[in-house]
Design an enzyme around this catalytic site. Structure first.
Site, PDB file in Angstrom:
ATOM      1  N   ASP A 159       0.648  -1.307   0.159  1.00  0.00           N
ATOM      2  CA  ASP A 159       0.213  -0.343   0.172  1.00  0.00           C
ATOM      3  C   ASP A 159       0.942   1.314  -0.143  1.00  0.00           C
ATOM      4  O   ASP A 159       0.283   2.048   1.031  1.00  0.00           O
ATOM      5  CB  ASP A 159      -1.144  -0.261   1.126  1.00  0.00           C
ATOM      6  CG  ASP A 159      -1.976  -1.742   1.079  1.00  0.00           C
ATOM      7  OD1 ASP A 159      -2.197  -1.504   0.109  1.00  0.00           O
ATOM      8  OD2 ASP A 159      -1.784  -2.117   1.820  1.00  0.00           O
ATOM      9  N   GLN A 173       2.407  -6.572  -3.271  1.00  0.00           N
ATOM     10  CA  GLN A 173       2.910  -6.677  -1.925  1.00  0.00           C
ATOM     11  C   GLN A 173       3.568  -5.657  -2.065  1.00  0.00           C
ATOM     12  O   GLN A 173       3.901  -5.151  -2.981  1.00  0.00           O
ATOM     13  CB  GLN A 173       2.174  -8.152  -0.906  1.00  0.00           C
ATOM     14  CG  GLN A 173       1.032  -8.505  -0.427  1.00  0.00           C
ATOM     15  CD  GLN A 173       0.498  -9.058  -2.055  1.00  0.00           C
ATOM     16  OE1 GLN A 173       0.861 -10.211  -3.148  1.00  0.00           O
ATOM     17  NE2 GLN A 173      -0.659  -9.787  -1.890  1.00  0.00           N
ATOM     18  N   GLY A 197      -4.665  -5.212  -3.661  1.00  0.00           N
ATOM     19  CA  GLY A 197      -6.100  -4.026  -4.037  1.00  0.00           C
ATOM     20  C   GLY A 197      -4.747  -3.142  -4.510  1.00  0.00           C
ATOM     21  O   GLY A 197      -4.055  -2.875  -3.942  1.00  0.00           O
ATOM     22  N   HIS A 198      -4.729  -2.180  -6.272  1.00  0.00           N
ATOM     23  CA  HIS A 198      -4.197  -1.331  -6.159  1.00  0.00           C
ATOM     24  C   HIS A 198      -5.406  -0.412  -6.628  1.00  0.00           C
ATOM     25  O   HIS A 198      -6.238  -0.640  -7.362  1.00  0.00           O
ATOM     26  CB  HIS A 198      -3.360  -1.878  -7.313  1.00  0.00           C
ATOM     27  CG  HIS A 198      -1.819  -2.501  -7.320  1.00  0.00           C
ATOM     28  ND1 HIS A 198      -1.137  -2.765  -7.798  1.00  0.00           N
ATOM     29  CD2 HIS A 198      -1.609  -2.700  -5.949  1.00  0.00           C
ATOM     30  CE1 HIS A 198      -0.092  -3.903  -7.190  1.00  0.00           C
ATOM     31  NE2 HIS A 198      -0.421  -3.308  -5.904  1.00  0.00           N
ATOM     32  N   LYS A 200       1.330   1.878  -4.981  1.00  0.00           N
ATOM     33  CA  LYS A 200       3.214   0.874  -6.433  1.00  0.00           C
ATOM     34  C   LYS A 200       1.477   1.130  -7.828  1.00  0.00           C
ATOM     35  O   LYS A 200       1.790   1.489  -8.996  1.00  0.00           O
ATOM     36  CB  LYS A 200       2.592  -0.335  -6.272  1.00  0.00           C
ATOM     37  CG  LYS A 200       3.888  -0.607  -5.295  1.00  0.00           C
ATOM     38  CD  LYS A 200       3.903  -1.774  -4.873  1.00  0.00           C
ATOM     39  CE  LYS A 200       2.946  -2.620  -4.104  1.00  0.00           C
ATOM     40  NZ  LYS A 200       2.183  -2.387  -3.044  1.00  0.00           N
TER      41      LYS A 200
HETATM   42  P1  IMP Z   1      -1.902 -13.311   2.441  1.00  0.00           P
HETATM   43  O1  IMP Z   1      -1.745 -12.231   1.226  1.00  0.00           O
HETATM   44  O2  IMP Z   1      -3.631 -13.308   2.034  1.00  0.00           O
HETATM   45  O3  IMP Z   1      -2.151 -14.651   2.952  1.00  0.00           O
HETATM   46  O4  IMP Z   1      -1.732 -12.100   3.673  1.00  0.00           O
HETATM   47  C1  IMP Z   1      -0.612 -11.902   4.623  1.00  0.00           C
HETATM   48  C2  IMP Z   1       0.019 -10.657   4.942  1.00  0.00           C
HETATM   49  O5  IMP Z   1      -0.099 -10.155   3.515  1.00  0.00           O
HETATM   50  C3  IMP Z   1      -0.992  -9.461   5.710  1.00  0.00           C
HETATM   51  O6  IMP Z   1      -0.709  -9.256   7.035  1.00  0.00           O
HETATM   52  C4  IMP Z   1      -1.918  -9.184   4.508  1.00  0.00           C
HETATM   53  O7  IMP Z   1      -2.003  -8.251   4.964  1.00  0.00           O
HETATM   54  C5  IMP Z   1      -1.048  -8.547   3.783  1.00  0.00           C
HETATM   55  N1  IMP Z   1      -1.630  -8.439   2.075  1.00  0.00           N
HETATM   56  C6  IMP Z   1      -1.548  -9.475   1.788  1.00  0.00           C
HETATM   57  N2  IMP Z   1      -1.966  -8.627  -0.017  1.00  0.00           N
HETATM   58  C7  IMP Z   1      -1.803  -7.449   0.765  1.00  0.00           C
HETATM   59  C8  IMP Z   1      -1.954  -5.952   0.082  1.00  0.00           C
HETATM   60  O8  IMP Z   1      -2.001  -5.621  -1.570  1.00  0.00           O
HETATM   61  N3  IMP Z   1      -1.732  -4.634   0.754  1.00  0.00           N
HETATM   62  C9  IMP Z   1      -1.003  -4.797   2.033  1.00  0.00           C
HETATM   63  N4  IMP Z   1      -0.945  -6.431   2.609  1.00  0.00           N
HETATM   64  C10 IMP Z   1      -1.190  -6.663   2.295  1.00  0.00           C
HETATM   65 MG    MG Z   2      -3.190  -1.761  -2.006  1.00  0.00          MG
END
Ligand code: IMP
Ligand code: MG
Length: 452
Positions: free
Chosen positions: A12, A240, A39-40, A15
């Site tokens: 976040d 991420q 989420g972008h 990007k």
């Molecule tokens: P997962 O990717 O759903 O397994 O989540 C693992 C960790 O990555 C958690 O802390 C999520 O909140 C974080 N996370 C996954 N995708 C995103 C993203 O796009 N933005 C921010 N944090 C993310």
């Molecule tokens: Mg995001």
């Protein structure tokens, strides 16, 4: 040129907006890992566009590519595509036929497993988290369990959806396994549907989804190699970020994939001998949407200021993000590991209106000052930040600042940027001062952004 966009914090950083900026003129914008957990957001031409599985660069007319390192939830991808098309976007997409598929049992497992993990971590004195925050706080989209099955060699790829016999044979073995895991291990009965009925239903639904996605499926590795041979400009859109990387991040509070530039080669089938330029994106303060340690986490009025001013709620999950001061040691490490030569600093406007701003320059752990993020969970939980204070800057008409350029930045904001650049040992080439694609102030005349 092959450009990789990598976030330097915990996701976040903005990007989506930076990808959009550099995607003007790109032939393809490629996702190399992640899935429906991403989420972008891009704000442009008076509209707000949210992307989950589709690369944000399609907004510029680039071909969207999902490499084999991505995991795909066909249900939500088809909905996202339909929504984007309803919004008037004409989308050209290529999806790796070997990307793994998220099934409903992965989502059920993601939820049950994170609760289970949370209970274990929260009650274990060794982790130092006695406050019930032991969960990773995954996005509950099934991404991690889908990758677990990939590694266990029991996953199904998109191409497998097109073979009804294979699909039925595999699911007849996997569905009972997942039932046993959910019911007997996690104690979560998931309804009384007979196994055979569930298998039939999945074969039907996912077979149809496979056929709906079939026109986009191809060998994306070969496709990208051809594009490259033709000298096309390719952008690799990181999802991420460094802090969430399975290998380099703050394990176990990470995602299940390789979020950094190294993920590009594995996740797209591109040679690591090839040259990439890595553009870093960092927010002017820290945010984290899941669990785990956030050194110097802010609470109270300053946190409120950052959350409300920065609209810090997750794009995918809607959760309120946790916030902290800029963590220079963490970002410095990201820059070093990723080979970042130029950095964009986003959300500078969000800090406006504070009397002073602070930067983390090290961590205090057990009476010692260190500059590497503590590997031991107990230390990470107990670490306190070493902070440097800098003067804040007043609220501005940021659209006007963006319009007039670097000279219009308040002096204190400029000092903050220069101090970060010195601490990070990197060139900060632009500052984000608002959500719109136009709200970006170039700070260098010879950067990746100005060349675009
Ligand atoms: P997962 O990717 O759903 O397994 O989540 C693992 C960790 O990555 C958690 O802390 C999520 O909140 C974080 N996370 C996954 N995708 C995103 C993203 O796009 N933005 C921010 N944090 C993310
Ligand atoms: Mg995001």
């Amino acid at each position: 040129m092959d450009l990789v966009i990598v976030g330097c914090q915990a996701g976040d950083e903005g990007k989506g907006k930076i990808t959009d900026l550099v995607s003007e003129g790109a032939y393809a914008v490629v996702r190399y890992q992640a899935g429906p957990n991403t989420g972008h957001t891009v704000v442009a031409d008076g509209g707000e566009h949210r992307f989950v599985q589709v690369p944000a660069g399609v907004l510029r007319g680039a071909v969207g590519v999902l490499g084999g390192g991505c995991v795909v939830d066909p249900r939500s991808l088809l909905t996202e595509l339909a929504d984007l098309r309803d919004g008037g976007l004409d989308i050209d997409l290529r999806i790796s036929e070997s990307a793994h598929v998220i099934f409903p049992y992965h989502i059920a497992q993601d939820i049950a497993q994170d609760d289970w993990r949370g209970a274990e971590l929260a009650t274990s004195a060794a982790t130092g988290f006695a406050d019930g925050t032991g969960r990773i706080g995954t996005t509950r989209r099934g991404v991690g369990p889908c990758r677990e099955d990939k590694v266990a060699r029991i996953g199904l790829r998109l191409v497998d959806l097109l073979d009804a016999d294979l699909l039925a044979a595999r699911l007849s073995r996997i569905v009972p396994l997942k039932r046993a895991l959910l019911e007997r291990v996690f104690g979560r009965p998931d309804g009384a549907e007979p196994v055979t009925a569930e298998v039939d239903r999945l074969v039907e639904e996912y077979g149809a989804a496979g056929r709906a996605l079939e026109p986009y499926l191809c060998d994306t590795s070969t496709w990208l190699r051809r594009a490259r041979a033709e000298g096309k400009y390719l952008v690799y859109e990181g999802s991420q970020s460094f802090g969430l990387d399975l290998e380099q991040g703050t394990y176990p509070y990470v995602t299940s994939g390789f979020t950094g530039a190294a993920g590009v080669t594995v996740g797209t089938g591109t040679s690591p001998a090839q040259r990439f330029t890595v553009l870093g994106v960092a927010k002017a303060y820290m945010v984290q949407v899941g669990g785990g340690p956030l050194v110097g986490e802010l609470t109270g009025a300053t946190a409120e200021h950052l959350v409300s001013r920065g609209r810090e709620w997750g794009t995918v999950t809607g959760r309120r993000r946790r916030v902290g001061w800029f963590d220079a040691p963490m970002v410095r490490r990201a820059i070093a590991v990723e080979g970042i030569t130029e950095l964009v600093l986003t959300n500078l406007d969000v800090l406006a209106g504070l009397d002073e701003v602070q930067v983390i320059t090290g961590y205090r752990v057990g009476g010692r000052t260190v500059d590497a993020y503590p590997v031991r969970l107990r230390d990470a939980a107990a670490a306190t930040p070493v902070l440097e204070r800098l003067p804040g800057w007043p609220e501005q008409d940021w659209t006007e600042v963006a319009h007039r350029g670097a000279a219009a930045l308040p002096a204190a904001a400029r000092r903050y940027i220069d101090r970060l650049a010195a601490l990070l040992d990197v060139e900060i080439i632009a500052a984000g001062v608002g959500p719109d694609r136009r709200d970006t102030v170039p700070l260098s005349e010879t950067s990746l952004l100005s060349e675009k």
